[in-house]
Design an enzyme around this catalytic site. Structure first.
Site, PDB file in Angstrom:
ATOM      1  N   LEU A 125       0.719  -0.751   0.113  1.00  0.00           N
ATOM      2  CA  LEU A 125       0.171   0.289  -0.005  1.00  0.00           C
ATOM      3  C   LEU A 125       1.092   1.523   0.329  1.00  0.00           C
ATOM      4  O   LEU A 125       1.637   1.504   1.062  1.00  0.00           O
ATOM      5  CB  LEU A 125      -0.841   0.343   1.204  1.00  0.00           C
ATOM      6  CG  LEU A 125      -1.881  -1.438   1.114  1.00  0.00           C
ATOM      7  CD1 LEU A 125      -2.833  -0.885   3.122  1.00  0.00           C
ATOM      8  CD2 LEU A 125      -2.774  -1.788   0.695  1.00  0.00           C
ATOM      9  N   LEU A 153      12.905   9.395  -8.607  1.00  0.00           N
ATOM     10  CA  LEU A 153      13.911  10.103  -8.905  1.00  0.00           C
ATOM     11  C   LEU A 153      14.157  11.403  -8.687  1.00  0.00           C
ATOM     12  O   LEU A 153      14.269  12.161  -9.106  1.00  0.00           O
ATOM     13  CB  LEU A 153      14.435  10.026  -9.865  1.00  0.00           C
ATOM     14  CG  LEU A 153      15.154   8.556 -10.699  1.00  0.00           C
ATOM     15  CD1 LEU A 153      15.845   8.697 -12.017  1.00  0.00           C
ATOM     16  CD2 LEU A 153      16.354   8.373  -9.234  1.00  0.00           C
ATOM     17  N   CYS A 185       6.984   3.303   7.323  1.00  0.00           N
ATOM     18  CA  CYS A 185       7.328   1.627   6.430  1.00  0.00           C
ATOM     19  C   CYS A 185       8.859   2.432   5.985  1.00  0.00           C
ATOM     20  O   CYS A 185       9.874   1.537   6.466  1.00  0.00           O
ATOM     21  CB  CYS A 185       6.475   2.035   5.613  1.00  0.00           C
ATOM     22  SG  CYS A 185       4.906   0.840   5.456  1.00  0.00           S
TER      23      CYS A 185
END
Length: 436
Positions: free
Chosen positions: A148, A252, A262
């Protein structure tokens, strides 16, 4: 199918609501009574686009309910484990306390033929440790990692780009994979890739994906460090190398780096697990990935200081953003708040605005000044710092409009989200990340 979801945080609440929306009967279980009460009223306890609508519809339909009573999991065919795996307080490794507690609490209510599907991000080898306890009940353990993106979590659950299910090699494992195909029937019907692996590979898929993304972000930020001492422009560099199909332009974007609940803790836990396995050298580069990421926060603070000739004492600095990314109210390891706290510590008068995260930020850092309205937050600012790429900052705020509100004409573009030439043409002193 009847499903249970153990843990109703960012992952679990979204998963429960999404599964109810595609027709399953779902019970979400969590130890936090306040969270359960809010969810039971159909109220999202955090900001996530489209989640509120799914919760309201699910609760009103009767297909979705929430409780603190683990006994309510009895009778479900599939039990999803979606609890947190935070970084340990005394090291880099993942804390599996909540995973183990969830499994221990669930064991008395498992029946032969049930499927326990782990969704939490765990160190490789966790499933092998949990399997004997679960399989002693006649249930089967599979690992079904989540992919997710906060801000897109509902879409990523209902319409994922791939589904990964790690199973034991026996017949029970493959039967469990077939049950997961039924659970995710709308995505399977659309021919979403459904990848069946062993459990260790499924555990590695998640952490490897996060490690790769973190590495790509830190790579371009490392190039920004080189650009800053050579006069090169990292945004043009990213455009040029991004045309190579082997590289691609996504992730980038040089700036103040990644944060959230996370990537930072997952790459640290991966490094710690590799050390435990005697292969620390294989992912030793992740330590530098982490270090580069943290250095970019230092660079943003330095740019603000340099813009004022060496001191921010008593300067009015407005930060656009508090969440670690747009379309979220998540402030865990937020680069935006890290920069804000450092500037405050140096004597600046820091004002923060954010469309969704002010309440969370204020609760954690009450010493800062918070203003909900963007334009009001900009009034009399000596400098503006873009730290979270919300559209109303990156796209909708023009340099001409900003000039009608502020005292100073200094912008620090911590996300390289603005047109430097346009701001400079409007009379602003513009500082970017890795830009001349």
């Amino acid at each position: 199918m009847r499903l249970s979801v153990i843990g109703c945080g960012y992952l679990g609440a979204v998963h429960a609501a999404a599964m109810a929306s595609i027709g399953h009967d779902v019970v979400g279980i969590d130890v936090d009574r306040r969270k359960v009460d809010a969810l039971s009223r159909g109220e999202a306890p955090f900001f996530e686009p489209d989640l509120q609508e799914l919760l309201t519809a699910g609760v009103e339909s009767g297909r979705l309910k929430f409780t603190t009573d683990m006994a309510e999991a009895a009778g479900a065919k599939v039990h999803f484990i979606g609890v947190g795996t935070p970084q340990q307080k005394d090291g880099y490794a993942a804390d599996l306390t909540y995973v183990n507690a969830a499994v221990d609490g669930l064991l008395p209510y498992l029946s032969p033929g049930d499927v326990v599907a782990g969704k939490s991000t765990v160190p490789v080898g966790t499933a092998a440790d949990l399997a004997p306890r679960i399989e002693a009940t006649g249930a089967t353990l599979v690992w079904n990692p989540e992919f997710l993106r906060e801000g897109y979590a509902v879409k990523d659950t209902i319409d994922p780009d791939r589904l990964v299910v790690g199973v034991d090699s026996g017949d029970d494992g493959h039967a469990a994979a077939d049950i997961l195909r039924e659970v995710y029937h709308p995505a399977v019907a659309k021919e979403t890739p459904f990848i069946v692996t062993d459990r260790a590979t499924a555990e590695l898929v998640k952490v490897a994906a996060n490690a790769f993304l973190a590495t790509k972000i830190s790579f371009i930020n490392a190039m920004a460090e080189i650009a800053e001492v050579t006069g090169a422009d990292v945004t043009q560099l990213a455009d040029a190398i991004g045309h190579d199909v082997r590289i691609g332009r996504r992730f980038l974007g040089a700036g103040i780096g990644f944060g959230g609940g996370c990537l930072p803790k997952d790459i640290r836990a991966f490094s710690a697990r590799a050390e435990e396995l005697g292969r620390g050298e294989s992912v030793a580069f992740l330590r530098e990935v982490d270090a580069i990421n943290l250095r970019r926060r230092d660079r943003a603070v330095d740019l603000v200081i340099n813009a004022f000739g060496g001191s921010v004492f008593k300067k009015n600095v407005t930060l656009l953003g508090a969440a670690f990314k747009p379309y979220s109210d998540d402030i865990r390891d937020s680069p935006a708040l890290d920069v804000a706290i450092r500037l405050h510590g140096l004597g600046a008068w820091v004002t923060i605005t954010d469309p969704a995260a002010i309440e969370n930020a204020q609760r954690l850092h009450p010493q800062l000044n918070y203003v909900a309205d963007r334009d009001e937050a900009l009034r009399e600012a000596d400098a503006i710092v873009l730290v979270t790429e919300w559209d109303e900052y990156r796209r909708d705020l023009t340099p001409e409009h900003a000039a009608t509100l502020t005292n100073g004409r200094v912008v620090i573009d911590g996300r390289n989200g603005w047109d430097a030439a346009a701001w400079r043409a409007a009379g602003w002193t513009y500082y970017g990340m890795g830009r001349p």
